[in-house]
Enzyme design. Sequence first.
Site, PDB file in Angstrom:
ATOM      1  N   ARG A   1       0.598  -1.705   0.685  1.00  0.00           N
ATOM      2  CA  ARG A   1      -0.387  -0.287   0.220  1.00  0.00           C
ATOM      3  C   ARG A   1       0.714   1.354   0.018  1.00  0.00           C
ATOM      4  O   ARG A   1      -0.007   2.579  -0.240  1.00  0.00           O
ATOM      5  CB  ARG A   1      -0.862   0.012   1.442  1.00  0.00           C
ATOM      6  N   THR A   2       2.054   1.194   0.758  1.00  0.00           N
ATOM      7  CA  THR A   2       2.778   2.433   0.962  1.00  0.00           C
ATOM      8  C   THR A   2       2.854   2.878  -0.793  1.00  0.00           C
ATOM      9  O   THR A   2       3.772   3.899  -1.537  1.00  0.00           O
ATOM     10  CB  THR A   2       3.966   2.007   1.681  1.00  0.00           C
TER      11      THR A   2
ATOM     12  N   LYS B   1      26.484  -4.602  -8.659  1.00  0.00           N
ATOM     13  CA  LYS B   1      27.584  -4.368  -8.736  1.00  0.00           C
ATOM     14  C   LYS B   1      29.051  -4.040  -7.576  1.00  0.00           C
ATOM     15  O   LYS B   1      30.213  -3.543  -8.275  1.00  0.00           O
ATOM     16  CB  LYS B   1      28.124  -3.603 -10.882  1.00  0.00           C
TER      17      LYS B   1
ATOM     18  N   ARG C   1      11.851   3.406   1.174  1.00  0.00           N
ATOM     19  CA  ARG C   1      11.578   2.534   1.792  1.00  0.00           C
ATOM     20  C   ARG C   1      12.972   1.843   2.135  1.00  0.00           C
ATOM     21  O   ARG C   1      13.438   1.558   1.353  1.00  0.00           O
ATOM     22  CB  ARG C   1      10.410   1.882   1.824  1.00  0.00           C
TER      23      ARG C   1
ATOM     24  N   HIS D   1       7.654   5.687  10.564  1.00  0.00           N
ATOM     25  CA  HIS D   1       6.381   5.218   9.524  1.00  0.00           C
ATOM     26  C   HIS D   1       5.629   6.411   9.061  1.00  0.00           C
ATOM     27  O   HIS D   1       4.485   6.807   9.614  1.00  0.00           O
ATOM     28  CB  HIS D   1       5.991   4.314   9.181  1.00  0.00           C
TER      29      HIS D   1
HETATM   30  N1   CP Z   1       1.214  -0.210   5.332  1.00  0.00           N
HETATM   31  C1   CP Z   1       1.858  -0.237   5.746  1.00  0.00           C
HETATM   32  O1   CP Z   1       3.125   0.363   5.176  1.00  0.00           O
HETATM   33  O2   CP Z   1       1.146  -1.353   4.434  1.00  0.00           O
HETATM   34  P1   CP Z   1       2.946  -1.666   2.891  1.00  0.00           P
HETATM   35  O3   CP Z   1       3.614  -2.372   4.046  1.00  0.00           O
HETATM   36  O4   CP Z   1       1.932  -2.883   2.186  1.00  0.00           O
HETATM   37  O5   CP Z   1       3.135  -0.402   2.577  1.00  0.00           O
END
Ligand code: CP
Length: 339
Positions: A66-67, A95, A116, A149
């Site tokens: 989702r993110t 590499k 991420r 997050h």
């Molecule tokens: N809530 C959330 O971060 O979901 P994902 O890990 O699917 O991005």
Amino acid sequence: MSKTESRGPLYHVLRAQQFDRALLDRLCDLTTRIRKVAKVKEGADYLQSLLSNKRAILYFTQPSTRTFLSFQNACHILGIRTSEIRDPSTSSEYKGESPEDAIRTFSSYVDVIIMRSPIAGFADRTAAMLDETDRPVPVINAGSGKDQHPTQALLDIYTLYRSFKDRGGIDGKTIAMVGDLARGRTVRSLSYLMKNYRGVRLIFVAPPSRRMGDDIKGFLDKMGIPWKETEDLAGILPEVDAVYMTRLQDEYDEAGESKKIDYDKFAFRPEHLEILPETAIVMHPLPRRNELHPGVDKDPRAKYWRQERNGMWMRVAILAAIFGIEKDILDPYGRSSHV
Ligand code: CP
């Protein structure tokens, strides 16, 4: 004036502590406005014209559904073109290129880096490194290890804000956070954001080995935010305004230690709806496992699917704020008369 001095109120998005109440309220209002504008084709076309000169990279070296998708779609809603790296083994990191050099390379091509990483603090270090170059670009932390997050916390705030808009807002509410709080970055970031609300109370419901970190508890004490902790989920449900469920974060296990935890005690099931106040809400950042029974989904207090969708709209607002186009969206008498 240097490039860093000329920045607006939002540039890098790295950690929840950077947000104050004024900025949170602005982002929530902007999110609501964007949702309304995007409902009609004319408005959606207008939004898509606003940042059609910008490019973004989604650099996700930890799994995400989702993110990743909500940021990708948020970019597209504003006309931002996207590229992505989701597996370093397909990039020149294979590499031997360092992640730092890879990121510096991204900044040669794009106007914002959305990343991420499994490494706590890596987004902060990336932003600081880019600020020293002749091509600094904004960095958005889309999840950094067990640490933070922040954009999830912003969409959580928007979900709480919408849910309580006719009940005095988030101020004065009691929020229970349930599950693997020691390794859950969403609850850590959301706890930090609570400094912006008056009279909020937090209840941490976790197995003894997965309690909320002392750094967060110390922060709450410093901010005068009352909290308590317990293992008794059913016992605290009658006193909450929101219950925020989270899954076991066993991807961080070093020796299968999660298998020893009885996580059933930290699961929300249909029978819990009987003791949850009628005005309370159930949240979950998703993905879920057994800690949130699908039998809860149809109850009007279950807000997690809305929460997930709010994520896309809040992320449009974040990008709009970073690129300084809030006024173009909020002002109906500005550049376009049809929004
Ligand atoms: N809530 C959330 O971060 O979901 P994902 O890990 O699917 O991005």
